[in-house]
Write an enzyme that holds these catalytic residues in place. Sequence first.
Site, PDB file in Angstrom:
ATOM      1  N   ASP A  11      -8.226  25.974 -10.489  1.00  0.00           N
ATOM      2  CA  ASP A  11      -7.372  25.413  -9.452  1.00  0.00           C
ATOM      3  C   ASP A  11      -6.816  24.074  -9.961  1.00  0.00           C
ATOM      4  OD1 ASP A  11      -6.318  24.892  -6.744  1.00  0.00           O
ATOM      5  OD2 ASP A  11      -7.885  23.359  -6.686  1.00  0.00           O
ATOM      6  N   TYR A  13      -4.904  21.062  -7.903  1.00  0.00           N
ATOM      7  CA  TYR A  13      -4.984  19.786  -7.177  1.00  0.00           C
ATOM      8  C   TYR A  13      -6.384  19.546  -6.626  1.00  0.00           C
ATOM      9  CZ  TYR A  13      -0.042  19.766  -7.913  1.00  0.00           C
ATOM     10  OH  TYR A  13       1.178  19.779  -8.532  1.00  0.00           O
ATOM     11  N   ARG A  42      -2.922  15.876   3.095  1.00  0.00           N
ATOM     12  CA  ARG A  42      -3.557  17.013   2.422  1.00  0.00           C
ATOM     13  C   ARG A  42      -3.848  18.149   3.403  1.00  0.00           C
ATOM     14  NH1 ARG A  42      -4.195  20.425  -1.749  1.00  0.00           N
ATOM     15  NH2 ARG A  42      -6.315  21.192  -1.938  1.00  0.00           N
ATOM     16  N   ASN A 120      -1.630  27.054  -6.079  1.00  0.00           N
ATOM     17  CA  ASN A 120      -0.574  27.141  -5.075  1.00  0.00           C
ATOM     18  C   ASN A 120       0.700  26.419  -5.521  1.00  0.00           C
ATOM     19  OD1 ASN A 120      -1.737  28.703  -3.052  1.00  0.00           O
ATOM     20  ND2 ASN A 120      -2.546  26.954  -1.898  1.00  0.00           N
TER      21      ASN A 120
END
Lengths: 226, 226
Positions: A11, A13, A42, A120
Amino acid sequence: MIPTPKAICFDAYGTLFDVHSVGQLAESLFPGKGKALSQLWRDKQVEYTRLRSMSGRYKPFWEITVDALNYCGAALGLDLGAAQRDALMAQYARLSAFPENLQALQRLQASGLPLAIHTNGNPEMIAQAVESAGMSGMFSTVLSADRVRRYKVDASVYQLAPDFFNCQASELLFVSSNGWDICGATWFGFKTLWVNRSGAPAECLDVMPSYIGSSLNDVVALVCGQ
Amino acid sequence: MIPTPKAICFDAYGTLFDVHSVGQLAESLFPGKGKALSQLWRDKQVEYTRLRSMSGRYKPFWEITVDALNYCGAALGLDLGAAQRDALMAQYARLSAFPENLQALQRLQASGLPLAIHTNGNPEMIAQAVESAGMSGMFSTVLSADRVRRYKVDASVYQLAPDFFNCQASELLFVSSNGWDICGATWFGFKTLWVNRSGAPAECLDVMPSYIGSSLNDVVALVCGQ
């Protein structure tokens, strides 16, 4: 050590890229409200990915991040003009690596294992983040939700990895600092390592990660035994 | 006044049922932490519905609500034993109506329009909540996410209403206090009224409700013109 995976998917971030500097800038722009802004920003960013994914209303992650910031400005009563917004987004575009990450990734790369970013984030923002964090050349591929126009934890996003590496999900190791991402990835069928940097409690979702660590050094220890 | 809809669908928690009393109990059980608990509890509850829905890991809303509470206990460092958990869940089971709701619903009912509850809640908990809030006999049906084992904002949940009333989504009025629910419902095709009780900013999702009000009295004004 564990049986060697076919590849390791990271992943982005919070896992590879440290978003802390955004919080510092937020605090300098809006004294006393930096922490609330960075937390809500966030949360909204992640919420918007899910709402859009569930509704088939895809929009790239960079744009969702701008939308989430605009919401926060209104919700927290901030004087968020174009200058402040541009400054925060520019900071988001050039994040640092967590301190141990570069060396840990180099050791994993030296072991010969393919490394991937599985995120993402849309490809353009990830390319910029990789360069800013000094990680150019470290990853075989970027597997972006943008390709399927859905977001984690939709299975179509996780499916990008077994498709790319032409193997079973269970032959891949998925690494994330986000507890919810780890739950989704474990449900999907990956071997998972939750890098629980903040000592957060596990999500109460009836699923547990395969492994838990506290930094990317634990990925090295797990895979390379050192 | 608007063209008369075929029926009016109401979201349940926060729209019909006031969850404020849960916050009060939380504060009395955990002084100084009641607000944080009730906010995080709600956020986690909603988050878990989305994660489970996106992953095809359905679990009834009541059980998700317990899971979310357990997470909060760990995250906030609360001494959350069985007694406290049972007390909070019991309070959740017997919520009050918002002050204006009973009269507003009676006036809508008197107009002859079918009224429905359209909710993530499973039928058992909704039945209990309807009785506690004094709303027995006011609704033609309860359209529960439990029937499709997905949660809002998945289209299959919203689809329950046009299927039940045998009409187009655009012929129905959907009412919710939750901004994200209104966005999902508007995307789906309902006429929507956002009961923005708290004066929250609109979500930045490129979609706006058909109508905005501040209490259920605005539903009466919109539909009955009084």
